[in-house]
Design a protein around this motif. Structure first.
Motif, PDB file in Angstrom:
ATOM      1  N   GLU A   5       0.878  -1.298  -0.032  1.00  0.00           N
ATOM      2  CA  GLU A   5       0.016   0.009   0.051  1.00  0.00           C
ATOM      3  C   GLU A   5       0.857   1.298  -0.032  1.00  0.00           C
ATOM      4  OE1 GLU A   5      -3.871  -1.885   0.095  1.00  0.00           O
ATOM      5  OE2 GLU A   5      -3.401   0.070  -0.184  1.00  0.00           O
ATOM      6  N   GLN A   6       0.547   2.178  -0.768  1.00  0.00           N
ATOM      7  CA  GLN A   6       1.121   3.542  -0.802  1.00  0.00           C
ATOM      8  C   GLN A   6       0.155   4.466  -1.004  1.00  0.00           C
ATOM      9  OE1 GLN A   6       4.172   2.293  -4.249  1.00  0.00           O
ATOM     10  NE2 GLN A   6       4.923   4.248  -3.355  1.00  0.00           N
ATOM     11  N   ASN A   7       0.321   5.843  -0.663  1.00  0.00           N
ATOM     12  CA  ASN A   7      -0.512   6.838  -0.893  1.00  0.00           C
ATOM     13  C   ASN A   7      -0.130   7.435  -2.056  1.00  0.00           C
ATOM     14  OD1 ASN A   7      -1.492   9.597  -0.821  1.00  0.00           O
ATOM     15  ND2 ASN A   7      -1.337   9.734   1.211  1.00  0.00           N
ATOM     16  N   SER A   8      -1.431   7.775  -2.956  1.00  0.00           N
ATOM     17  CA  SER A   8      -1.096   8.032  -4.407  1.00  0.00           C
ATOM     18  C   SER A   8      -0.658   9.110  -4.491  1.00  0.00           C
ATOM     19  CB  SER A   8      -2.141   7.669  -5.100  1.00  0.00           C
ATOM     20  OG  SER A   8      -3.401   8.202  -4.900  1.00  0.00           O
ATOM     21  N   GLY A   9      -0.780  10.130  -3.524  1.00  0.00           N
ATOM     22  CA  GLY A   9      -0.323  11.642  -3.684  1.00  0.00           C
ATOM     23  C   GLY A   9      -1.356  12.333  -4.633  1.00  0.00           C
ATOM     24  N   CYS A  23       5.216   3.305   2.683  1.00  0.00           N
ATOM     25  CA  CYS A  23       5.006   2.240   1.874  1.00  0.00           C
ATOM     26  C   CYS A  23       4.832   1.035   2.972  1.00  0.00           C
ATOM     27  CB  CYS A  23       5.877   1.623   1.109  1.00  0.00           C
ATOM     28  SG  CYS A  23       5.516  -0.087   0.314  1.00  0.00           S
ATOM     29  N   THR A 105       3.363   6.558  -5.612  1.00  0.00           N
ATOM     30  CA  THR A 105       3.121   7.878  -5.276  1.00  0.00           C
ATOM     31  C   THR A 105       3.907   8.765  -6.056  1.00  0.00           C
ATOM     32  OG1 THR A 105       3.442   7.178  -2.920  1.00  0.00           O
ATOM     33  CG2 THR A 105       3.663   9.619  -3.234  1.00  0.00           C
TER      34      THR A 105
END
Lengths: 111, 112
Positions: A5-9, A23, A105
Motif C-alpha cells: 500500500e502506498q499513498n498515491s499523492g 509504503c 506515489t
C-alpha cells in the motif's frame, strides 16, 4: 487490499527540502523491498533495495525498513526538480517469488 | 546493448482478436515477469516465470496466458482481447541475486 500500500499523492515538496515516501506491506515473510522511480512515459528504474531492518543510504536517498511495523520508506534529501516522478514501492514475496508493486506515489518538487 | 526487448511498441486491436506481446532478454536471467500499468493503479503482476519451463499466476491473470519455452523469451498472449485490457504492458527480468527488475520499454495496447 493490495499486498503493498502506498499513498498515491500527489506529494508536493519545495526544492531543497526532504521528501518522505511511505509504503506498508502485509506479507510478514517478505525479505526484500525495492524503490523504483518512474518518469512519465518511461520504464521504472531501481533507486534502492533494502533487506535488513534499519536505514540504508545512497547519496541523497535513504531507505528505511521496519519489519515489525511492516513499513518501508524512502527519504530524498535536498530535493531537486528532477526528482519529480512517480515512486513505486515493491516487495519480493518469499512464498512464491512474486514481485508485487504498490500503486505508486506521485512526487512534485516545487522550484 | 544488453537488456529486454518488447514488441510491438504500440498496437491498436479490435475486440475479440488474438494478440501476442513479445519479450526477449539477453541477460540470461532466470526470472521474468509481465505487468500491466493503468493510471492510478501502479504496476499489477499478470504472470511470471521463475525459470524456463515454469510459469505462475500474478494478481490479474484472467484473459492472459504465457509460455516460457526457453530462458530468453516470455511471450504474453491475449486470446480474445477486450477493451478492459487497454493498458501499457511491461516485461521485466530479474537476476535472482539482488531481486532488481530490469524493464523493457513497454508495449501500449489499445483494444477497441
Amino acid at each position: 487490499q493490495k499486498e503493498v500500500e502506498q499513498n498515491s499523492g500527489p506529494l508536493s515538496v519545495p526544492e531543497g527540502a526532504i521528501a518522505s515516501l511511505n509504503c506498508t506491506y502485509s506479507d510478514r515473510g517478505s525479505q526484500s523491498f525495492f524503490w523504483y522511480r518512474q518518469y512519465s512515459g518511461k520504464s521504472p528504474e531501481l533507486i534502492m533495495f533494502i533487506y535488513s531492518n534499519g536505514d540504508k543510504e545512497d547519496g541523497r536517498f535513504t531507505a528505511q525498513l521496519n519489519k515489525a511495523s511492516q513499513y518501508v520508506s524512502l527519504l530524498i534529501r535536498d530535493s531537486q526538480p528532477s526528482d519529480s516522478a512517480t515512486y513505486l514501492c515493491a516487495m519480493h514475496m518469499n512464498r512464491d517469488d512474486k514481485i508485487i508493486f504498490g500503486k505508486g506515489t506521485r512526487l512534485h518538487i516545487l522550484p | 546493448i544488453a537488456g529486454i526487448t518488447q514488441a510491438p511498441t504500440s498496437q491498436i486491436l479490435a475486440a475479440g482478436r488474438r494478440m501476442t506481446l513479445r519479450c526477449t532478454q539477453d541477460m540470461r536471467h532466470n526470472a521474468m515477469y509481465w505487468y500491466r500499468q493503468d493510471l492510478g493503479l501502479g504496476l499489477r503482476l499478470i504472470h511470471y516465470s521463475n525459470t524456463a519451463g515454469t510459469t505462475g499466476k500474478g494478481e490479474v491473470p484472467d484473459g492472459y496466458s504465457v509460455s516460457r519455452a526457453n530462458t530468453d523469451d516470455f511471450p504474453l498472449t491475449l486470446a480474445s482481447a477486450v477493451p478492459s485490457q487497454t493498458s501499457v504492458y511491461f516485461c521485466a527480468s530479474s537476476d535472482g541475486i539482488t531481486g532488481e527488475l530490469f524493464f523493457g520499454e513497454g508495449s501500449r495496447l489499445t483494444v477497441l
